[in-house]
Write an enzyme that holds these catalytic residues in place. Structure first.
Site, mmCIF file in Angstrom:
data_model
loop_
_atom_site.group_PDB
_atom_site.id
_atom_site.type_symbol
_atom_site.label_atom_id
_atom_site.label_comp_id
_atom_site.label_asym_id
_atom_site.label_seq_id
_atom_site.Cartn_x
_atom_site.Cartn_y
_atom_site.Cartn_z
ATOM 1 N N ALA A 152 -5.591 -1.562 -21.504
ATOM 2 C CA ALA A 152 -5.979 -3.301 -22.084
ATOM 3 C C ALA A 152 -4.971 -4.308 -22.220
ATOM 4 O O ALA A 152 -5.193 -5.332 -21.626
ATOM 5 C CB ALA A 152 -6.506 -3.308 -23.631
ATOM 6 N N TYR A 153 -3.392 -3.263 -22.195
ATOM 7 C CA TYR A 153 -2.207 -4.233 -21.260
ATOM 8 C C TYR A 153 -2.475 -4.871 -19.692
ATOM 9 O O TYR A 153 -1.988 -5.702 -19.562
ATOM 10 C CB TYR A 153 -1.459 -3.322 -21.480
ATOM 11 C CG TYR A 153 -0.220 -4.197 -21.292
ATOM 12 C CD1 TYR A 153 1.335 -5.642 -22.222
ATOM 13 C CD2 TYR A 153 0.902 -3.259 -20.713
ATOM 14 C CE1 TYR A 153 1.838 -5.567 -21.790
ATOM 15 C CE2 TYR A 153 1.389 -3.874 -20.332
ATOM 16 C CZ TYR A 153 2.245 -5.234 -20.676
ATOM 17 O OH TYR A 153 3.948 -5.797 -20.544
ATOM 18 N N VAL A 154 -2.918 -3.623 -19.529
ATOM 19 C CA VAL A 154 -3.201 -3.601 -18.021
ATOM 20 C C VAL A 154 -4.192 -4.838 -17.758
ATOM 21 O O VAL A 154 -4.068 -5.351 -16.840
ATOM 22 C CB VAL A 154 -3.372 -2.711 -17.533
ATOM 23 C CG1 VAL A 154 -3.948 -2.992 -15.689
ATOM 24 C CG2 VAL A 154 -2.027 -1.540 -17.004
ATOM 25 N N SER A 187 -5.074 -7.205 -19.447
ATOM 26 C CA SER A 187 -4.073 -8.655 -19.479
ATOM 27 C C SER A 187 -3.616 -8.778 -17.919
ATOM 28 O O SER A 187 -3.352 -10.698 -18.124
ATOM 29 C CB SER A 187 -3.409 -8.303 -20.765
ATOM 30 O OG SER A 187 -2.579 -8.143 -21.125
#
Length: 247
Positions: free
Chosen positions: A155-157, A159
């Protein structure tokens, strides 16, 4: 670009009160910039950074706002322009990282992270695109994990991949305005955000994954930002992987 030419330049650094953001603020101030230290929830820490700069003979103010709130961030831009006469550089270090396997990620965490990292970057970039002076620079922040694909970073990647897309397209949209738009993609860097919830073995393994066999330091990242903010007028629409050679 020497300090004699940067002395008239003004930089707004979001998330400028800690970690990489603080290192960026300190580096740009040392290079002669007037700096605005942005914070979201810790005015005391931002004030400490600004006071340190002014005590050393520099120029600094603090501005508080939610980066995803266009009205609040517009007021922050107003405050910087009122204090220093304009803005030349916007460095968007503000971001959050919540790690979990995709299969078990709390979607509330997904929404929270993307509001700050994606909408926040978009809002700040939009304001900067309309308000930076000629010769300005926008520097956004991605991550080297867009290439390394570490588990739990999905999920971070996602974003940060969005941040890269925003950055690269905005660079093309600002044709003729003499404003550069780039992103920095740090590798493993010794900040509280990175070190949180990692044991010593994990940190050691990540250090060894880099050919230089160490974690990056916030000053390493700030060096790249200073390059993009000032002398790098022919670097535009790029993602610079500042990661010590991490594959």
């Amino acid at each position: 670009m020497s300090s004699t030419t940067t002395a008239s330049r003004v930089a707004l650094v979001t998330g400028g009160s800690g970690g990489i953001g603080r290192a960026v603020v300190e580096r740009l101030a040392a290079d002669g910039y007037a700096v605005a230290v942005h914070y979201a929830g810790n005015p005391a820490r931002a004030t400490e950074v600004a006071d340190q700069i002014t005590a050393a003979g520099g120029r600094a103010i603090t501005v508080g706002a939610d980066v995803a709130d266009e009205t609040a961030m517009g007021a922050a831009f107003d405050a910087v322009e009122a204090a220093f006469g304009g803005i030349d550089v916007v460095v968007n270090t503000a971001g959050i990282m919540l790690l979990s396997p995709i299969a078990t990620l709390d979607l509330a965490d997904f929404d929270h992270m993307h509001r700050t990292n994606v909408r926040g970057t978009f809002v700040v970039s939009q304001l900067a695109a309309n308000r930076l002076r000629t010769g300005g620079a926008i520097v956004n922040f991605s991550t080297s994990v867009t290439r390394t694909q570490f588990p739990a970073y999905g999920a971070y990647v996602a974003s940060k991949a969005a941040v890269e897309g925003i950055t690269l397209i905005l660079a093309r949209e600002l044709r003729g305005k003499d404003i550069t738009v780039n992103a920095v993609a740090p590798g493993p860097t010794a900040t509280a955000l990175f070190l949180n919830d990692k044991d010593e073995a994990t940190i050691a393994n990540l250090s060894k994954a880099v050919p230089l066999e160490r974690l990056g330091q916030p000053a390493d990242i700030a060096e790249t930002v200073a390059f993009l903010a000032g002398p790098a007028r022919w670097v535009n629409g790029q993602v610079l992987f500042t990661n010590g050679g991490l594959a």
